[in-house]
Design an enzyme around this catalytic site. Structure first.
Site, PDB file in Angstrom:
ATOM      1  N   THR A   1      -2.481   2.584  -7.652  1.00  0.00           N
ATOM      2  CA  THR A   1      -3.934   2.649  -7.814  1.00  0.00           C
ATOM      3  C   THR A   1      -4.507   3.573  -6.741  1.00  0.00           C
ATOM      4  O   THR A   1      -4.021   3.613  -5.610  1.00  0.00           O
ATOM      5  CB  THR A   1      -4.596   1.259  -7.728  1.00  0.00           C
ATOM      6  OG1 THR A   1      -4.516   0.745  -6.401  1.00  0.00           O
ATOM      7  CG2 THR A   1      -3.940   0.287  -8.702  1.00  0.00           C
TER       8      THR A   1
ATOM      9  N   SER B   1      -5.450  10.980  -4.271  1.00  0.00           N
ATOM     10  CA  SER B   1      -5.593  11.594  -2.948  1.00  0.00           C
ATOM     11  C   SER B   1      -4.959  10.701  -1.887  1.00  0.00           C
ATOM     12  O   SER B   1      -4.606   9.548  -2.149  1.00  0.00           O
ATOM     13  CB  SER B   1      -7.076  11.829  -2.607  1.00  0.00           C
ATOM     14  OG  SER B   1      -7.759  10.587  -2.515  1.00  0.00           O
TER      15      SER B   1
ATOM     16  N   GLY C   1      -2.201   7.244  -1.548  1.00  0.00           N
ATOM     17  CA  GLY C   1      -1.789   7.024  -2.931  1.00  0.00           C
ATOM     18  C   GLY C   1      -1.090   8.236  -3.515  1.00  0.00           C
ATOM     19  O   GLY C   1      -0.046   8.120  -4.163  1.00  0.00           O
TER      20      GLY C   1
ATOM     21  N   TYR D   1     -15.462  -4.152   5.975  1.00  0.00           N
ATOM     22  CA  TYR D   1     -14.167  -3.525   5.706  1.00  0.00           C
ATOM     23  C   TYR D   1     -13.039  -4.361   6.298  1.00  0.00           C
ATOM     24  O   TYR D   1     -12.029  -4.633   5.631  1.00  0.00           O
ATOM     25  CB  TYR D   1     -14.154  -2.114   6.290  1.00  0.00           C
ATOM     26  CG  TYR D   1     -12.856  -1.366   6.103  1.00  0.00           C
ATOM     27  CD1 TYR D   1     -12.341  -1.125   4.835  1.00  0.00           C
ATOM     28  CD2 TYR D   1     -12.137  -0.883   7.201  1.00  0.00           C
ATOM     29  CE1 TYR D   1     -11.148  -0.429   4.662  1.00  0.00           C
ATOM     30  CE2 TYR D   1     -10.949  -0.191   7.034  1.00  0.00           C
ATOM     31  CZ  TYR D   1     -10.457   0.027   5.767  1.00  0.00           C
ATOM     32  OH  TYR D   1      -9.270   0.708   5.599  1.00  0.00           O
TER      33      TYR D   1
END
Length: 247
Positions: free
Chosen positions: A12, A16, A19, A149
């Site tokens: 997924t 860029s 991944g 985050y």
């Protein structure tokens, strides 16, 4: 030797950064790789470069994930390697200034999206399959201005370990890779200009014991190792790859 011949891999967020680098490594080792991303043009361009199969899907959308699972099931029937990589940083700032929209955006992709990607793919995972979840060292560093985050990644770590326990009877391994500073596009995407990013990277280089910033390829090699039979006795583990920053 192509050690992943006849293996089907999902990455997924594969157009860029980490991944893309991981998809490249898996393809080089003989795997059939499906990469996902939100932008049709970007994912198709990356897939063409990599020799991978593109699938337009937003990890935050459960409908997109359902469509991805159905597409993979119809074409391949099973998955051997699942790399849940897609994620965003979101807007940075103190807890008192955070907006619900930013919270939802980050959690919908990083936590809820990752959770249901795993959940919905479990029936398709072959016996002995490998699941790798991309986390971050921020899950346990608690720095100011990064609460959402950090929390999203801490939640991922918990889920990964629970999944490792649940899936062990099927010999499915679930592991966590937690990079430190890695030169990818994620900081630029969070709104920082190139000068700011370079200044941060320069500062971090001096802070990291190995005196260098990690690369997407560094992380890709670790993910690939964990996906191989060489790591068949490793599950529920977190692998920190940060040049010694958290020592």
């Amino acid at each position: 030797m192509e050690k992943f011949s006849n293996k089907v891999a999902i990455v997924t967020g594969g157009n860029s950064g980490i991944g893309y680098a991981t998809a490249k490594e898996l393809v080089a080792q003989g795997a059939t790789v499906i990469i996902t991303g939100r932008r049709k043009e970007a994912i198709e361009k990356a897939a063409k470069e990599l020799g991978a199969i593109p699938f337009v899907a937003d990890q935050a959308s459960l409908t997109d994930t359902d469509n991805l699972v159905k597409g993979v099931q119809q074409k391949f029937g099973k998955v051997d390697i699942l790399f849940i990589n897609a994620g965003i940083v979101g807007s940075m700032g103190p807890i008192e200034s955070q907006e619900e929209e930013n919270f939802d955006n980050v959690m919908d992709i990083n936590f809820k999206g990752a959770y249901f990607t795993l959940s919905k793919f479990i029936p398709l995972l072959a016996e002995g399959a490998s699941v790798v979840i991309l986390s971050s060292i921020v899950a346990s560093t608690y720095k100011p201005n990064s609460s959402i985050y950090q929390a999203s990644k801490a939640a991922l770590n918990s889920i990964a370990k629970t999944a490792a326990a649940e899936l062990a009877p099927r010999k499915i391994r679930v592991n966590i890779v937690s990079p430190g500073p890695t030169r990818t596009e994620v900081m630029t995407k969070s709104g920082m200009d190139e000068t700011t990013v370079n200044n941060i990277m320069h500062h971090l280089t001096n802070t990291i014991p190995l005196k260098k910033i990690g690369t997407a390829e560094d992380v890709a090699k670790l993910v690939t190792y964990l996906s191989d039979e060489s790591a068949s006795f490793i599950t529920g583990s977190e692998f920190v790859i940060d040049g010694g920053l958290t020592l």
